[in-house]
Design a protein around this motif. Structure first.
Motif, PDB file in Angstrom:
ATOM      1  N   PHE A 356       0.833  -1.202   0.000  1.00  0.00           N
ATOM      2  CA  PHE A 356       0.000   0.000   0.000  1.00  0.00           C
ATOM      3  C   PHE A 356       0.868   1.253   0.000  1.00  0.00           C
ATOM      4  O   PHE A 356       0.612   2.200  -0.757  1.00  0.00           O
ATOM      5  CB  PHE A 356      -0.919   0.003   1.221  1.00  0.00           C
ATOM      6  N   GLY A 357       1.888   1.291   0.861  1.00  0.00           N
ATOM      7  CA  GLY A 357       2.757   2.463   0.923  1.00  0.00           C
ATOM      8  C   GLY A 357       3.468   2.726  -0.388  1.00  0.00           C
ATOM      9  O   GLY A 357       3.587   3.879  -0.829  1.00  0.00           O
ATOM     10  N   ALA A 358       3.945   1.653  -1.033  1.00  0.00           N
ATOM     11  CA  ALA A 358       4.606   1.805  -2.325  1.00  0.00           C
ATOM     12  C   ALA A 358       3.641   2.380  -3.362  1.00  0.00           C
ATOM     13  O   ALA A 358       3.993   3.277  -4.141  1.00  0.00           O
ATOM     14  CB  ALA A 358       5.157   0.461  -2.796  1.00  0.00           C
ATOM     15  N   GLY A 359       2.413   1.880  -3.368  1.00  0.00           N
ATOM     16  CA  GLY A 359       1.423   2.370  -4.320  1.00  0.00           C
ATOM     17  C   GLY A 359       1.113   3.838  -4.124  1.00  0.00           C
ATOM     18  O   GLY A 359       1.084   4.618  -5.087  1.00  0.00           O
ATOM     19  N   PHE A 360       0.911   4.223  -2.876  1.00  0.00           N
ATOM     20  CA  PHE A 360       0.574   5.632  -2.651  1.00  0.00           C
ATOM     21  C   PHE A 360       1.778   6.529  -2.913  1.00  0.00           C
ATOM     22  O   PHE A 360       1.623   7.667  -3.373  1.00  0.00           O
ATOM     23  CB  PHE A 360       0.049   5.845  -1.234  1.00  0.00           C
ATOM     24  N   GLY A 361       2.984   6.046  -2.613  1.00  0.00           N
ATOM     25  CA  GLY A 361       4.173   6.834  -2.902  1.00  0.00           C
ATOM     26  C   GLY A 361       4.345   7.103  -4.388  1.00  0.00           C
ATOM     27  O   GLY A 361       4.825   8.167  -4.785  1.00  0.00           O
ATOM     28  N   LEU A 362       3.948   6.148  -5.224  1.00  0.00           N
ATOM     29  CA  LEU A 362       4.108   6.293  -6.674  1.00  0.00           C
ATOM     30  C   LEU A 362       3.102   7.247  -7.293  1.00  0.00           C
ATOM     31  O   LEU A 362       3.341   7.781  -8.382  1.00  0.00           O
ATOM     32  CB  LEU A 362       3.980   4.925  -7.346  1.00  0.00           C
ATOM     33  N   VAL A 363       1.975   7.480  -6.652  1.00  0.00           N
ATOM     34  CA  VAL A 363       0.878   8.180  -7.322  1.00  0.00           C
ATOM     35  C   VAL A 363       1.037   9.701  -7.332  1.00  0.00           C
ATOM     36  O   VAL A 363       0.473  10.387  -8.194  1.00  0.00           O
ATOM     37  CB  VAL A 363      -0.475   7.801  -6.666  1.00  0.00           C
ATOM     38  N   GLY A 364       1.826  10.270  -6.418  1.00  0.00           N
ATOM     39  CA  GLY A 364       1.885  11.718  -6.293  1.00  0.00           C
ATOM     40  C   GLY A 364       2.453  12.438  -7.499  1.00  0.00           C
ATOM     41  O   GLY A 364       1.860  13.401  -8.012  1.00  0.00           O
ATOM     42  N   THR A 365       3.613  11.996  -7.997  1.00  0.00           N
ATOM     43  CA  THR A 365       4.254  12.676  -9.122  1.00  0.00           C
ATOM     44  C   THR A 365       3.429  12.619 -10.403  1.00  0.00           C
ATOM     45  O   THR A 365       3.250  13.652 -11.061  1.00  0.00           O
ATOM     46  CB  THR A 365       5.662  12.098  -9.361  1.00  0.00           C
ATOM     47  N   PRO A 366       2.901  11.452 -10.814  1.00  0.00           N
ATOM     48  CA  PRO A 366       2.063  11.466 -12.023  1.00  0.00           C
ATOM     49  C   PRO A 366       0.796  12.295 -11.862  1.00  0.00           C
ATOM     50  O   PRO A 366       0.296  12.842 -12.843  1.00  0.00           O
ATOM     51  CB  PRO A 366       1.738   9.985 -12.247  1.00  0.00           C
ATOM     52  N   LEU A 367       0.280  12.391 -10.635  1.00  0.00           N
ATOM     53  CA  LEU A 367      -0.882  13.253 -10.410  1.00  0.00           C
ATOM     54  C   LEU A 367      -0.553  14.696 -10.760  1.00  0.00           C
ATOM     55  O   LEU A 367      -1.279  15.363 -11.509  1.00  0.00           O
ATOM     56  CB  LEU A 367      -1.336  13.168  -8.951  1.00  0.00           C
ATOM     57  N   THR A 368       0.543  15.204 -10.186  1.00  0.00           N
ATOM     58  CA  THR A 368       0.938  16.589 -10.442  1.00  0.00           C
ATOM     59  C   THR A 368       1.272  16.788 -11.914  1.00  0.00           C
ATOM     60  O   THR A 368       0.863  17.782 -12.533  1.00  0.00           O
ATOM     61  CB  THR A 368       2.152  16.954  -9.577  1.00  0.00           C
ATOM     62  N   ASN A 369       2.015  15.846 -12.500  1.00  0.00           N
ATOM     63  CA  ASN A 369       2.420  15.959 -13.893  1.00  0.00           C
ATOM     64  C   ASN A 369       1.222  15.972 -14.827  1.00  0.00           C
ATOM     65  O   ASN A 369       1.143  16.782 -15.755  1.00  0.00           O
ATOM     66  CB  ASN A 369       3.350  14.799 -14.243  1.00  0.00           C
ATOM     67  N   THR A 370       0.255  15.091 -14.574  1.00  0.00           N
ATOM     68  CA  THR A 370      -0.929  15.016 -15.433  1.00  0.00           C
ATOM     69  C   THR A 370      -1.836  16.224 -15.251  1.00  0.00           C
ATOM     70  O   THR A 370      -2.385  16.757 -16.219  1.00  0.00           O
ATOM     71  CB  THR A 370      -1.727  13.723 -15.129  1.00  0.00           C
ATOM     72  N   ALA A 371      -1.982  16.687 -14.008  1.00  0.00           N
ATOM     73  CA  ALA A 371      -2.839  17.850 -13.750  1.00  0.00           C
ATOM     74  C   ALA A 371      -2.329  19.095 -14.465  1.00  0.00           C
ATOM     75  O   ALA A 371      -3.114  19.918 -14.955  1.00  0.00           O
ATOM     76  CB  ALA A 371      -2.933  18.104 -12.251  1.00  0.00           C
ATOM     77  N   LEU A 372      -1.009  19.240 -14.543  1.00  0.00           N
ATOM     78  CA  LEU A 372      -0.430  20.446 -15.131  1.00  0.00           C
ATOM     79  C   LEU A 372      -0.081  20.279 -16.608  1.00  0.00           C
ATOM     80  O   LEU A 372       0.295  21.250 -17.263  1.00  0.00           O
ATOM     81  CB  LEU A 372       0.835  20.846 -14.363  1.00  0.00           C
ATOM     82  N   SER A 373      -0.194  19.063 -17.140  1.00  0.00           N
ATOM     83  CA  SER A 373       0.149  18.843 -18.545  1.00  0.00           C
ATOM     84  C   SER A 373      -0.848  19.561 -19.441  1.00  0.00           C
ATOM     85  O   SER A 373      -2.063  19.454 -19.275  1.00  0.00           O
ATOM     86  CB  SER A 373       0.144  17.346 -18.869  1.00  0.00           C
ATOM     87  N   GLY A 374      -0.314  20.291 -20.387  1.00  0.00           N
ATOM     88  CA  GLY A 374      -1.190  21.028 -21.285  1.00  0.00           C
ATOM     89  C   GLY A 374      -1.856  22.226 -20.652  1.00  0.00           C
ATOM     90  O   GLY A 374      -2.706  22.853 -21.280  1.00  0.00           O
ATOM     91  N   MET A 375      -1.490  22.563 -19.415  1.00  0.00           N
ATOM     92  CA  MET A 375      -2.093  23.707 -18.743  1.00  0.00           C
ATOM     93  C   MET A 375      -1.197  24.928 -18.938  1.00  0.00           C
ATOM     94  O   MET A 375       0.009  24.854 -18.703  1.00  0.00           O
ATOM     95  CB  MET A 375      -2.238  23.410 -17.238  1.00  0.00           C
ATOM     96  N   PRO A 376      -1.725  26.058 -19.418  1.00  0.00           N
ATOM     97  CA  PRO A 376      -0.874  27.236 -19.582  1.00  0.00           C
ATOM     98  C   PRO A 376      -0.297  27.693 -18.253  1.00  0.00           C
ATOM     99  O   PRO A 376      -0.883  27.474 -17.194  1.00  0.00           O
ATOM    100  CB  PRO A 376      -1.833  28.286 -20.169  1.00  0.00           C
ATOM    101  N   ARG A 377       0.880  28.347 -18.299  1.00  0.00           N
ATOM    102  CA  ARG A 377       1.586  28.725 -17.078  1.00  0.00           C
ATOM    103  C   ARG A 377       0.743  29.630 -16.191  1.00  0.00           C
ATOM    104  O   ARG A 377       0.807  29.542 -14.965  1.00  0.00           O
ATOM    105  CB  ARG A 377       2.899  29.414 -17.440  1.00  0.00           C
ATOM    106  N   ASP A 378      -0.057  30.506 -16.786  1.00  0.00           N
ATOM    107  CA  ASP A 378      -0.837  31.434 -15.976  1.00  0.00           C
ATOM    108  C   ASP A 378      -1.983  30.741 -15.241  1.00  0.00           C
ATOM    109  O   ASP A 378      -2.643  31.356 -14.405  1.00  0.00           O
ATOM    110  CB  ASP A 378      -1.395  32.576 -16.836  1.00  0.00           C
TER     111      ASP A 378
END
Length: 463
Positions: A356-378
């Motif tokens: 469980f800990g490994a799974g939750f540790g892995l999810v944070g970076t792709p969450l941030t990366n996907t949320a901001l992908s294609g999003m303008p800087r402003d």
């Protein structure tokens, strides 16, 4: 010293996420709290935090980041002191809410301080990486430190430990953190803030209170109608504002919408895990708070370690493999816990915790990366604030759902918890499936089109 000051804020906030769960059985015994009361002890913090994150960020941009950061530290420390002095469940819940008001001004504002202080991209990347490591380590230390404090000094000490750290951070901020603010601060959106509180508060209250009242009661129906009305109001009101608290347009990006939903689902798994596991280890197995904290440490350690590995996976392979692996590991860890009983072996529990800990540790970076992908800087700040709100909301809902399942079960905690663990296993599977959908070609293409539209709207607004 700026980085150290910001680290102190993430340490107290990170510790408070995991340290308080270890104390729940002790709080239950001393304050004679039902399961729903324990849910409110946890959710009063996460829910108020979720409601105020975007508002606190806008306050900092408008009135000064250092000033709001210091106010947040002061309120968090005062709330912690009062939590340790609470003589009733109601007083503890109220003080946890005060803690959260201050907590909403810590991590988002500290991150903006780091972003404005470290202007060089390489320095900023190193600072953000160190920030993430500090957050992971503080979360990992929470169960053990909480167990030590509860076993040695009682549950009140887990709140008092925040007070000297908060006081030190206030002094360091005054001495070393430069004041900064946005060139054009966002105007206060009172109606938008009220609608956010109405939606999140009514949903959480309905889930927590449903075992006592039933789904068909006028009280629960009224809360759900209020939640639906608040969502409709947010869509109508915020889409018409030039400077909205919640920018509805960012949800046109499938990548961002997918990341927002995954945030809720993944944090549901974490919130539910911490809540159920603490009660299982101490109430069912009869372990002390220290023993429970030590036994849970492998989960937090795996979380911290895999949070660092996740960045490399995303950099080399993109977000999709990290999402799928994270979801499968979350499902595997919670799936193993479906079969726990009075005599479940320690090795079995540790294996489940590590997965469980490994799974939750892995999810944070792709969450941030996907949320901001294609999003303008402003729009990055808005997107980050909404994503953080989704995380806090997911944690609150996870505690509410799992607590309601075990509180409403007629077969006792252990049998009812098996149903709750099954729900959390579903959260892991959903994380993997949503990760696949939100990182596909169609989602990426739509995200790019949404980014162009948002950039065009921002350009027209400045003319």
């Amino acid at each position: 010293m700026v980085l150290l000051t910001c680290f102190l804020s993430v340490v107290v906030a990170g510790l408070d996420t995991t340290i308080s769960n270890v104390a729940l059985p002790s709080i239950q015994r001393e304050l004679h709290a039902p399961v729903s009361g324990l849910q409110w002890v946890v959710d009063a913090y996460t829910l108020v935090m979720a409601c105020l994150l975007m508002f606190s960020g806008s306050l900092a941009d408008r009135f000064g980041r250092r000033r709001v950061f210091q106010i947040g530290l002061g309120l968090f420390s005062l709330g912690s002191l009062l939590c340790g002095l609470a003589s009733s469940l109601e007083a503890l819940v109220a003080c946890r809410a005060l803690q959260a008001v201050g907590g909403s001004m810590l991590n988002p504002v500290a991150m903006s301080i780091i972003a404005t202080t470290f202007t060089d991209s390489k320095e900023r990347a190193r600072a953000v990486g160190a920030w993430g490591a500090a957050a992971g380590l503080s979360g990992a230390a929470g169960p053990v430190l909480g167990g030590l404090l509860v076993s040695g000094l009682g549950w009140r000490s887990i709140f008092w430990v925040n007070v000297p750290v908060g006081a030190l951070a206030i002094c360091l901020a005054q001495r070393f953190v430069p004041e900064s603010r946005a060139a054009h601060g966002m105007r206060f959106d009172a109606l938008g803030q009220l609608l956010v509180v109405a939606f999140l508060g009514s949903v959480t209250a309905a889930v927590i209170e449903v075992p006592q009242h039933g789904w068909g009661s006028p009280f629960i129906i009224g809360l759900l109608v209020l939640a639906a009305g608040a969502v409709a109001g947010l869509i109508v009101v915020e889409s018409r504002r030039a400077d909205p608290l919640v920018d509805i347009r960012v949800f046109r990006s499938p990548a961002f919408s997918g990341a927002a939903i995954i945030s809720v689902v993944a944090l549901m798994a974490l919130g539910g895990f911490l809540f159920l596991n603490t009660l299982y280890l101490q109430d069912v197995r009869g372990y002390s708070a220290l023993h429970a904290g030590l036994l849970t440490f492998p989960m937090a350690a795996a979380l911290a370690a895999c949070a660092m590995i996740s960045g490399r996976i995303v950099a080399a392979r993109g977000s999709r493999p990290a999402f799928v692996l994270a979801g499968l590991l979350l499902a595997a860890g919670t799936g193993l816990l479906v079969g726990t009983g009075h005599g479940t072996g320690t090795w079995y529990l540790v294996l489940a915790y590590l997965l469980f800990g490994a799974g939750f540790g892995l999810v944070g970076t792709p969450l941030t990366n996907t949320a901001l992908s294609g999003m303008p800087r402003d729009r990055a700040g808005v997107a980050g604030a909404i994503a953080s709100t989704c995380r806090q909301t997911g944690g609150a809902v996870g505690v509410a759902v799992c607590g309601s399942i075990v509180a409403g079960g007629s077969a006792g905690f252990l049998a009812s918890s098996h149903t709750a663990w099954t729900v959390l296993t579903g959260c892991g599977i959903a994380t993997a499936l949503l990760g696949l959908i939100s990182t596909g070609r169609w989602a990426r293409a739509r995200a790019e089109r949404s980014a162009r539209r948002l950039s065009t709207h921002a350009l027209e607004a400045t003319r």
